[in-house]
Design a protein around this motif. Structure first.
Motif, PDB file in Angstrom:
ATOM      1  N   PRO A  65       0.823  -1.213   0.000  1.00 25.37           N
ATOM      2  CA  PRO A  65       0.000   0.000   0.000  1.00 25.37           C
ATOM      3  C   PRO A  65       0.855   1.261   0.000  1.00 25.37           C
ATOM      4  N   GLN A  66       0.222   2.390   0.119  1.00 28.49           N
ATOM      5  CA  GLN A  66       0.894   3.677   0.082  1.00 28.49           C
ATOM      6  C   GLN A  66       1.878   3.834   1.253  1.00 28.49           C
ATOM      7  N   PRO A  67       2.906   4.653   1.057  1.00 27.07           N
ATOM      8  CA  PRO A  67       3.941   4.822   2.091  1.00 27.07           C
ATOM      9  C   PRO A  67       3.405   5.277   3.447  1.00 27.07           C
ATOM     10  N   GLN A  68       2.261   5.975   3.463  1.00 28.17           N
ATOM     11  CA  GLN A  68       1.723   6.459   4.732  1.00 28.17           C
ATOM     12  C   GLN A  68       0.959   5.387   5.506  1.00 28.17           C
ATOM     13  N   THR A  69       0.929   4.172   4.982  1.00 26.17           N
ATOM     14  CA  THR A  69       0.267   3.067   5.671  1.00 26.17           C
ATOM     15  C   THR A  69       0.998   2.725   6.961  1.00 26.17           C
ATOM     16  N   ARG A  70       0.240   2.586   8.045  1.00 20.06           N
ATOM     17  CA  ARG A  70       0.849   2.242   9.324  1.00 20.06           C
ATOM     18  C   ARG A  70       1.252   0.766   9.337  1.00 20.06           C
ATOM     19  N   ILE A  71       2.378   0.489   9.995  1.00 22.03           N
ATOM     20  CA  ILE A  71       2.906  -0.881   9.957  1.00 22.03           C
ATOM     21  C   ILE A  71       2.157  -1.816  10.900  1.00 22.03           C
ATOM     22  N   THR A  72       1.195  -1.300  11.666  1.00 21.23           N
ATOM     23  CA  THR A  72       0.330  -2.193  12.441  1.00 21.23           C
ATOM     24  C   THR A  72      -0.445  -3.133  11.516  1.00 21.23           C
ATOM     25  N   SER A  73      -0.561  -2.759  10.239  1.00 20.38           N
ATOM     26  CA  SER A  73      -1.205  -3.638   9.260  1.00 20.38           C
ATOM     27  C   SER A  73      -0.424  -4.934   9.088  1.00 20.38           C
ATOM     28  N   PHE A  74       0.874  -4.872   9.341  1.00 20.83           N
ATOM     29  CA  PHE A  74       1.755  -6.026   9.163  1.00 20.83           C
ATOM     30  C   PHE A  74       2.208  -6.622  10.490  1.00 20.83           C
ATOM     31  N   PHE A  75       2.237  -5.796  11.508  1.00 17.68           N
ATOM     32  CA  PHE A  75       2.656  -6.244  12.845  1.00 17.68           C
ATOM     33  C   PHE A  75       1.569  -5.838  13.853  1.00 17.68           C
ATOM     34  N   PRO A  76       0.459  -6.554  13.880  1.00 20.96           N
ATOM     35  CA  PRO A  76      -0.660  -6.163  14.744  1.00 20.96           C
ATOM     36  C   PRO A  76      -0.317  -6.191  16.231  1.00 20.96           C
ATOM     37  N   GLN A  77       0.772  -6.876  16.596  1.00 24.61           N
ATOM     38  CA  GLN A  77       1.158  -6.928  18.004  1.00 24.61           C
ATOM     39  C   GLN A  77       1.518  -5.551  18.551  1.00 24.61           C
ATOM     40  N   LEU A  78       1.807  -4.589  17.655  1.00 26.54           N
ATOM     41  CA  LEU A  78       2.134  -3.237  18.116  1.00 26.54           C
ATOM     42  C   LEU A  78       0.950  -2.569  18.803  1.00 26.54           C
ATOM     43  N   ALA A  79      -0.253  -3.038  18.526  1.00 24.02           N
ATOM     44  CA  ALA A  79      -1.438  -2.452  19.158  1.00 24.02           C
ATOM     45  C   ALA A  79      -1.437  -2.690  20.664  1.00 24.02           C
ATOM     46  N   ASN A  80      -0.662  -3.693  21.108  1.00 23.65           N
ATOM     47  CA  ASN A  80      -0.610  -4.013  22.535  1.00 23.65           C
ATOM     48  C   ASN A  80       0.636  -3.460  23.214  1.00 23.65           C
ATOM     49  N   ASP A  81       1.432  -2.687  22.464  1.00 19.48           N
ATOM     50  CA  ASP A  81       2.663  -2.149  23.041  1.00 19.48           C
ATOM     51  C   ASP A  81       2.330  -1.024  24.026  1.00 19.48           C
ATOM     52  N   PRO A  82       3.058  -0.942  25.147  1.00 25.38           N
ATOM     53  CA  PRO A  82       2.786   0.123  26.132  1.00 25.38           C
ATOM     54  C   PRO A  82       2.926   1.536  25.579  1.00 25.38           C
ATOM     55  N   ASP A  83       3.739   1.696  24.513  1.00 25.79           N
ATOM     56  CA  ASP A  83       3.924   3.023  23.923  1.00 25.79           C
ATOM     57  C   ASP A  83       2.993   3.167  22.718  1.00 25.79           C
ATOM     58  N   PRO A  84       1.927   3.939  22.827  1.00 24.28           N
ATOM     59  CA  PRO A  84       0.964   4.064  21.715  1.00 24.28           C
ATOM     60  C   PRO A  84       1.563   4.711  20.473  1.00 24.28           C
ATOM     61  N   ARG A  85       2.711   5.391  20.617  1.00 24.45           N
ATOM     62  CA  ARG A  85       3.325   6.026  19.449  1.00 24.45           C
ATOM     63  C   ARG A  85       3.767   5.007  18.402  1.00 24.45           C
ATOM     64  N   LYS A  86       4.027   3.779  18.840  1.00 22.28           N
ATOM     65  CA  LYS A  86       4.444   2.752  17.878  1.00 22.28           C
ATOM     66  C   LYS A  86       3.360   2.469  16.848  1.00 22.28           C
ATOM     67  N   GLN A  87       2.106   2.725  17.218  1.00 20.63           N
ATOM     68  CA  GLN A  87       1.017   2.510  16.270  1.00 20.63           C
ATOM     69  C   GLN A  87       0.995   3.573  15.174  1.00 20.63           C
ATOM     70  N   GLU A  88       1.784   4.626  15.339  1.00 19.62           N
ATOM     71  CA  GLU A  88       1.854   5.695  14.345  1.00 19.62           C
ATOM     72  C   GLU A  88       2.935   5.455  13.291  1.00 19.62           C
ATOM     73  N   ILE A  89       3.800   4.462  13.495  1.00 18.20           N
ATOM     74  CA  ILE A  89       4.908   4.210  12.567  1.00 18.20           C
ATOM     75  C   ILE A  89       4.365   3.747  11.224  1.00 18.20           C
ATOM     76  N   THR A  90       4.854   4.351  10.163  1.00 18.37           N
ATOM     77  CA  THR A  90       4.404   4.038   8.807  1.00 18.37           C
ATOM     78  C   THR A  90       5.533   3.432   7.977  1.00 18.37           C
ATOM     79  N   LEU A  91       5.184   2.940   6.794  1.00 21.82           N
ATOM     80  CA  LEU A  91       6.197   2.476   5.848  1.00 21.82           C
ATOM     81  C   LEU A  91       7.187   3.600   5.524  1.00 21.82           C
ATOM     82  N   GLN A  92       6.679   4.815   5.380  1.00 19.26           N
ATOM     83  CA  GLN A  92       7.525   5.970   5.104  1.00 19.26           C
ATOM     84  C   GLN A  92       8.560   6.150   6.217  1.00 19.26           C
ATOM     85  N   HIS A  93       8.156   5.990   7.449  1.00 17.01           N
ATOM     86  CA  HIS A  93       9.082   6.128   8.573  1.00 17.01           C
ATOM     87  C   HIS A  93      10.177   5.061   8.514  1.00 17.01           C
TER      88      HIS A  93
END
Length: 315
Positions: A65-93
């Motif tokens: 998908p587009q570069p702005q897609t968040r990587i939670t699409s590929f690593f759903p375990q990030l949704a359970n990480d204590p740091d919510p900022r990890k859910q903001e990481i994108t392919l572009q990042h």
């Protein structure tokens, strides 16, 4: 472009190889020993730029998908990480190494060696704490390259190396290569690829020609342009800017032959530890490949491209 003095100038540097093409013609070829022309060798972090090309191809094919897609699409375990900022990481990042992970490649935490000693490299990277909010600062990180290789495997349904064979290596006529992989069998995104110097030159030429090869478009011009467009400045002691796993910089020849004024050009390049480089200079229609295999204390301490080659290219 007079390169007659280059051979004598670089011979004492004991480089493994130096190749220069201009207008798609090989105009300079130097090897320490002639057999090197037929021997694959480590290109180290130039592997990252090869991976960038594969990411672009997968985007062109509609698999990624587009570069702005968040990587939670590929690593759903990030949704359970204590740091919510990890859910903001994108392919572009990931592509621009601005994911924000608390990472020091070799110094300090020695994050890269620790990753390679872990049983699962992808999990190791994802579990690292964030030191910066995603998108705010570039931190060189081979771990995010491994995440990109793992993401690629998810969407293409084959190994990274096999995908490269089908859609990049075979079209370019690259027949000899080796590529390392992690404990899960995912090919290393940040290093580990071995190629011939002449095949590194082909790869640079592909980018110089905006993704076109033998009248076929291997990578869309749009994504070639986007992937080498500088995205963020890097921290000292590194210089220049960073793109999608490519570096970008400029050269200024302060005094020309007439003794006044100066000439400059911008370029982008793949860079690997120990002196592996693919420089692409669009304004000069030129590609320069440098490889080396000497220990650090045996290498020329400066920048071979800036000191020896670039001044000759602008004359």
């Amino acid at each position: 472009m007079n390169l007659t003095s280059l051979a004598s100038a670089i011979t004492p540097l004991d480089l493994r190889s130096c190749l220069i093409s201009h207008r798609n013609q090989l105009i300079f070829e130097h090897y320490r020993d002639q057999h090197i022309s037929n021997e694959i060798a480590k290109i180290n972090s130039c592997t990252k730029s090869i991976l960038s090309a594969l990411i672009c191809i997968a985007m062109d094919q509609g698999l990624l998908p587009q570069p702005q897609t968040r990587i939670t699409s590929f690593f759903p375990q990030l949704a359970n990480d204590p740091d919510p900022r990890k859910q903001e990481i994108t392919l572009q990042h990931l592509l621009t190494m601005t994911a924000g992970f608390n990472w020091t490649e070799f110094g300090g935490q020695k994050s890269f060696p620790r990753m390679t000693r872990s049983s699962n490299w992808v999990d190791f990277v994802l579990e690292q704490q964030l030191s910066d909010s995603p998108g705010t600062r570039m931190e060189y990180n081979s771990g995010v390259s491994q995440l990109l290789s793992a993401i690629l495997v998810q969407v293409i349904g084959m190994s990274t190396a096999r995908y490269a064979e089908l859609y990049l290596f075979k079209p370019l006529g690259i027949e000899s290569y080796q590529w390392e992989s992690d404990p899960q069998g995912i090919h290393t995104g940040g290093y580990g690829l071995r190629l011939l110097p002449s095949d590194m030159l082909k790869f640079g030429q592909l980018y110089l020609d905006h993704g076109k090869w033998n009248n076929g478009q291997l990578i869309s011009k749009e994504l070639i342009t986007r992937s080498v467009q500088p995205s963020i400045a890097v921290d000292a002691p590194r210089r220049g800017l960073y793109a999608w796993h490519w570096w970008a910089d400029s050269f200024l020849d302060t005094v020309n032959d007439s003794g006044s004024g100066g000439t400059s050009f911008e370029y982008f390049y793949a860079r690997g530890y120990g002196g592996q480089f693919i420089h692409v200079i669009p304004s000069l229609d030129t590609v320069v490949v440098l490889t080396n295999d000497k220990r650090k204390k045996e290498q020329h301490p400066g920048d071979v491209f800036h000191e020896y080659i670039a001044p000759l290219l602008v004359k």
